[in-house]
Write a protein that holds these residues in place. Structure first.
Motif, mmCIF file in Angstrom:
data_model
loop_
_atom_site.group_PDB
_atom_site.id
_atom_site.type_symbol
_atom_site.label_atom_id
_atom_site.label_comp_id
_atom_site.label_asym_id
_atom_site.label_seq_id
_atom_site.Cartn_x
_atom_site.Cartn_y
_atom_site.Cartn_z
ATOM 1 N N SER A 28 0.831 -1.215 0.000
ATOM 2 C CA SER A 28 0.000 0.000 0.000
ATOM 3 C C SER A 28 0.858 1.255 0.000
ATOM 4 C CB SER A 28 -0.912 0.010 1.231
ATOM 5 O OG SER A 28 -1.817 -1.040 1.151
ATOM 6 N N ASP A 31 2.274 1.826 -3.323
ATOM 7 C CA ASP A 31 1.237 2.278 -4.237
ATOM 8 C C ASP A 31 0.845 3.741 -3.966
ATOM 9 O OD1 ASP A 31 -0.908 2.430 -5.955
ATOM 10 O OD2 ASP A 31 -2.301 1.509 -4.542
ATOM 11 N N LEU A 32 0.605 4.050 -2.710
ATOM 12 C CA LEU A 32 0.059 5.375 -2.382
ATOM 13 C C LEU A 32 1.133 6.448 -2.275
ATOM 14 C CD1 LEU A 32 -2.483 4.094 0.255
ATOM 15 C CD2 LEU A 32 -3.081 5.206 -1.900
ATOM 16 N N GLN A 34 4.450 5.973 -3.322
ATOM 17 C CA GLN A 34 5.552 5.669 -4.252
ATOM 18 C C GLN A 34 6.883 5.531 -3.496
ATOM 19 O OE1 GLN A 34 3.192 8.212 -5.551
ATOM 20 N NE2 GLN A 34 2.300 6.283 -6.228
ATOM 21 N N TYR A 96 10.064 14.262 1.719
ATOM 22 C CA TYR A 96 9.664 13.389 0.609
ATOM 23 C C TYR A 96 8.206 13.623 0.202
ATOM 24 C CZ TYR A 96 8.409 9.227 -1.977
ATOM 25 O OH TYR A 96 7.932 8.389 -2.935
ATOM 26 N N LEU A 97 7.304 13.642 1.180
ATOM 27 C CA LEU A 97 5.876 13.742 0.842
ATOM 28 C C LEU A 97 5.489 15.132 0.357
ATOM 29 C CD1 LEU A 97 3.910 11.622 3.484
ATOM 30 C CD2 LEU A 97 4.622 11.003 1.204
ATOM 31 N N ILE A 113 1.509 11.708 10.406
ATOM 32 C CA ILE A 113 0.123 11.254 10.600
ATOM 33 C C ILE A 113 -0.327 10.425 9.391
ATOM 34 C CG2 ILE A 113 -2.287 12.083 10.603
ATOM 35 C CD1 ILE A 113 -1.380 12.692 13.281
ATOM 36 N N GLU A 114 0.037 10.922 8.215
ATOM 37 C CA GLU A 114 -0.403 10.267 6.985
ATOM 38 C C GLU A 114 0.190 8.859 6.887
ATOM 39 O OE1 GLU A 114 -0.167 12.925 3.672
ATOM 40 O OE2 GLU A 114 -0.603 11.344 2.237
ATOM 41 N N ASN A 117 -1.456 6.627 9.405
ATOM 42 C CA ASN A 117 -2.786 6.237 8.912
ATOM 43 C C ASN A 117 -2.714 5.037 8.001
ATOM 44 O OD1 ASN A 117 -5.083 7.688 9.698
ATOM 45 N ND2 ASN A 117 -4.374 9.504 8.607
ATOM 46 N N ILE A 118 -1.784 5.133 7.062
ATOM 47 C CA ILE A 118 -1.664 4.044 6.073
ATOM 48 C C ILE A 118 -1.208 2.759 6.766
ATOM 49 C CG2 ILE A 118 -0.457 3.284 3.983
ATOM 50 C CD1 ILE A 118 -0.312 6.289 3.196
ATOM 51 N N SER A 121 -4.045 1.395 9.218
ATOM 52 C CA SER A 121 -5.232 0.865 8.544
ATOM 53 C C SER A 121 -4.905 -0.380 7.724
ATOM 54 C CB SER A 121 -5.900 1.945 7.704
ATOM 55 O OG SER A 121 -4.983 2.464 6.795
ATOM 56 N N THR A 122 -3.746 -0.389 7.064
ATOM 57 C CA THR A 122 -3.429 -1.577 6.264
ATOM 58 C C THR A 122 -3.106 -2.768 7.152
ATOM 59 O OG1 THR A 122 -1.195 -0.726 6.019
ATOM 60 C CG2 THR A 122 -2.667 -0.434 4.151
ATOM 61 N N ARG B 65 -3.819 13.276 -2.062
ATOM 62 C CA ARG B 65 -3.187 12.003 -1.707
ATOM 63 C C ARG B 65 -3.987 11.313 -0.588
ATOM 64 N NH1 ARG B 65 2.042 13.678 -0.784
ATOM 65 N NH2 ARG B 65 1.527 13.890 1.408
ATOM 66 N N LYS B 66 -4.460 12.115 0.362
ATOM 67 C CA LYS B 66 -5.266 11.564 1.454
ATOM 68 C C LYS B 66 -6.576 10.986 0.913
ATOM 69 C CE LYS B 66 -3.601 14.857 4.908
ATOM 70 N NZ LYS B 66 -2.799 14.103 5.841
ATOM 71 N N THR B 69 -5.782 7.753 -0.694
ATOM 72 C CA THR B 69 -5.516 6.727 0.340
ATOM 73 C C THR B 69 -6.825 6.218 0.926
ATOM 74 O OG1 THR B 69 -3.423 7.782 0.876
ATOM 75 C CG2 THR B 69 -4.314 6.295 2.539
ATOM 76 N N LEU B 73 -7.756 2.381 0.419
ATOM 77 C CA LEU B 73 -7.735 1.487 1.586
ATOM 78 C C LEU B 73 -9.125 1.262 2.175
ATOM 79 C CD1 LEU B 73 -4.560 2.799 3.468
ATOM 80 C CD2 LEU B 73 -4.701 0.924 1.837
ATOM 81 N N THR B 75 -10.755 3.094 4.151
ATOM 82 C CA THR B 75 -10.665 3.330 5.598
ATOM 83 C C THR B 75 -10.444 4.832 5.823
ATOM 84 O OG1 THR B 75 -9.492 2.635 7.588
ATOM 85 C CG2 THR B 75 -8.151 2.909 5.662
#
Lengths: 205, 431
Positions: A28, A31-32, A34, A96-97, A113-114, A117-118, A121-122, B65-66, B69, B73, B75
């Motif tokens: 994930s 993917d999200l 990179q 980076y982001l 936070i981002e 989150n990923i 949740s994953t 991007r959020k 996501t 996902l 979610t």
């Protein structure tokens, strides 16, 4: 049902499920965001608060500053997801982001936070999906604190027996890494055992 | 589908938070009443338009991007809820504080209609919570500052004030560095010991009992104490001992604060001491005699005496052997009389070769008997080069209405009579 009845077989199954969840998280993120990284094999332990402190002390430097994000999840199984990053890693993530050389504090905080989150949740979603249940995620909060403040004294009463799933995540090309701790208390350990039993019955029926 | 969406909009309008629906391109598909009221933008105006037109300052790269996501996902994703939150700016109208001029938002992006790549964004106003957090942080800073001041004060007190803390059983629980340094002890070795065990040989029993009595009555005691350091050196302390009471008025501990007054005491002693004989001087004698006269309980059978002592042929000693020998006679006389008198008697040098003694709780017979005992003691003295010497004694006892002057006058007449009758004698004069 006693927590002690969580056998080595249960731990093995959970470890395998966590491996799948970690793989899902890595995919994930690739993917999200990179970003292509690796997740270490998760380490699972059932211990108490002192054991948790000892494990965190063993992994995290007591005096160094960290971005510590905590996110609660609830449902049949509930607990706390903790993602710990060093100052430097967090700044690299912000850079980076947000594609800026000097990310602001807000950039860094939001990026941490981002990513949390990923990750949460994953990992948790995949785990709960495998166990045929669902969870609800609550808003995460990030603090910049020293390693010895990750577990506060007031939190020691919240948990009796704790299951700890810990691992390390790395994006070597971006010099980003972090530690993941998934903590759950007595009731969740019991329910987790029941769900694993059901899963085993399903697999071997 | 349209009906369902309309129904959803009705639900969104009834919510007490901001709710909007956007797609991956940030086109607005729903904008609830809460947002209309708080942003001043009506739904008819914004729906169908891009959020970028209204909020160009938002970081759309991160936002999209959020959204991606969230959809990928399936979610929720969250914005950072700290002060650096960078979602849309909504003004805040709170008048009583100005800590936050815009709303502090907690923003959650949830999947809404994944097939249409739409997400629902819920905005909760957490400004009050943040205000409390900021106030708490401000108070924490103030407390830290106060703690720092207290720490500095404690260091000053520790280094400069002699303080001992004990439990309710007078066992030492803590001492200051200044106390340990002055008395020559180490704090660790004092903790757990009884306070009285380190201050041995308290000569002021009456004062000690008074102190004990007051403290037992949960009252503060203050006074002067003669104490000894670990090396035996005698010191004088001005002390204040206070009990600390708990909410049930029971003694929890005691705090003793000491102040060294040894130098002051030495000066005081010098001002009342005759430099040659080290006895009290005339000024001190007058003071003590005045106090004695003021006591109310004297009766005809329980009274006090006054004796004047004069060295016989002292002028001849001075003329024959010189003043240094004369001084040696007076010093020997003082030592002999000091040893002979009772502890309750007061001996002083009146001037020249004359000494005075106050004898509490005696009648005339006992006063004469005491004087004769002193006379014999002097008679047995042996002063180098001079040999033996003698002295004459005049005795008077207090009668109702007496003053120091009248008593001195009668004792002086007795002394004169003793000289007249051959010296080395005791003579008394009744009132």
């Amino acid at each position: 049902m006693k927590i002690e009845e969580f056998s080595s077989d249960h731990l093995d199954v959970l470890k395998e499920l966590m491996n799948i969840a970690m793989g899902n998280a890595t995919a994930s993120i690739a993917d999200l965001l990179q970003a292509f990284g690796t997740m270490h094999i998760p380490h699972l332990t059932i211990t108490d608060m002192d054991g948790l402190k000892s494990q965190i002390n063993h992994t995290i430097s007591a005096d160094e500053k960290y971005y510590v994000t905590k996110q609660l999840f609830g449902g049949i199984i509930g607990g706390e997801f903790i993602f710990v990053m060093t100052d430097e890693s967090a700044a690299n993530l912000g850079h980076y982001l947000y594609d800026v050389s000097q990310p602001s504090d807000a950039d860094i905080m939001d990026a941490v936070i981002e990513l949390t989150n990923i990750l949460s949740s994953t990992i948790i979603s995949r785990l709960t999906e495998e166990l045929n249940t669902k969870v609800q995620f609550f808003a995460p909060s990030t603090q910049i604190i020293s390693g010895n403040h990750i577990i506060g004294q007031d939190e020691t009463l919240n948990y009796h027996k704790i299951i700890i799933v810990s691992t390390e995540m790395e994006f070597q090309s971006h010099k980003i890494s972090g530690y993941i701790f998934i903590l759950a208390r007595d009731e969740t350990i019991t329910r987790l055992r029941e769900l694993i039993d059901q899963k085993l019955e399903e697999l071997y029926a | 589908m349209i009906d369902t969406l309309d129904h959803c909009n009705i639900v969104f309008d009834s919510l007490e938070n901001g709710t909007l629906v956007v797609d991956e391109e940030c086109t607005v598909w729903s904008w609830n009443k809460w947002l209309e009221i708080n942003t001043g933008i009506v739904s008819e105006e914004i729906i169908g338009k891009n959020l970028k037109e209204y909020y160009p300052e938002l970081d759309y790269k991160g936002f999209q991007r959020k959204i991606r996501t969230t959809l990928r996902l399936a979610t929720p994703t969250f914005y950072d809820a700290s002060l650096s939150n960078r979602f849309i700016t909504i003004p805040r109208n709170k008048v009583t504080t100005s800590l936050l001029t815009t709303m502090q938002l907690q923003v959650t992006i949830s999947p809404y209609i994944p097939t249409l790549k739409r997400v629902m964004i819920t905005i909760n106003d957490i400004s009050d919570l943040h205000e409390l957090k900021m106030t708490l942080q401000h108070r924490m800073v103030e407390i830290a500052k106060l703690n720092n001041v207290l720490k500095q004060d404690k260091q000053i007190i520790d280094a400069n004030l002699m303080i001992v803390k004990t439990d309710c059983g007078c066992l030492i629980t803590d001492t200051t560095e200044a106390f340990c340094h002055f008395f020559g002890y180490e704090n660790e070795k004092l903790v757990g010991r009884s306070l009285s065990s380190i201050f041995v040989a308290n000569k002021h029993e009456t004062e000690f009992l008074l102190m004990k009595d007051l403290l037992q009555k949960k009252q503060k005691w203050s006074g002067e104490m003669e104490l000894h350091k670990q090396n035996g050196e005698q010191v004088w302390m001005d002390a204040v001992i206070s009990p600390y009471l708990d909410e049930t008025n029971e003694i929890v501990s005691y705090t003793a604060i000491y102040h060294d007054i040894t130098d002051k005491k030495r000066i005081e002693l010098l001002s009342v001491t005759d430099p040659l004989t080290k006895l009290y001087n005339r000024q001190k004698f007058d003071e003590v005699c005045e106090q004695m006269l003021m006591r109310k309980h004297w009766t005809s059978v329980n009274t006090f005496g006054l004796i004047i002592v004069d060295v016989d042929y002292f002028k001849k000693v001075n003329d024959t052997y010189g003043h240094q020998i004369g001084d040696a006679v007076l010093i020997t006389m003082a030592d002999t009389l000091t040893k002979a008198i009772r502890t309750s008697d007061i001996l002083a040098r009146w001037g020249g070769e004359e000494f005075v003694i106050l004898l509490p709780d005696v009648d005339m017979e006992k006063a004469i008997h005491a004087a004769d005992k002193y006379r014999q003691a002097i008679e047995q003295m042996n002063v180098p080069k001079v040999g033996t010497i003698t002295a004459s004694f005049g005795v008077a006892v207090f009668s109702y209405g007496d003053t120091q002057e009248t008593m001195m006058h009668r004792a002086d007449r007795g002394l004169y009579r003793a000289k007249e009758n051959g010296r080395n004698r005791v003579e008394s004069v009744l009132s």
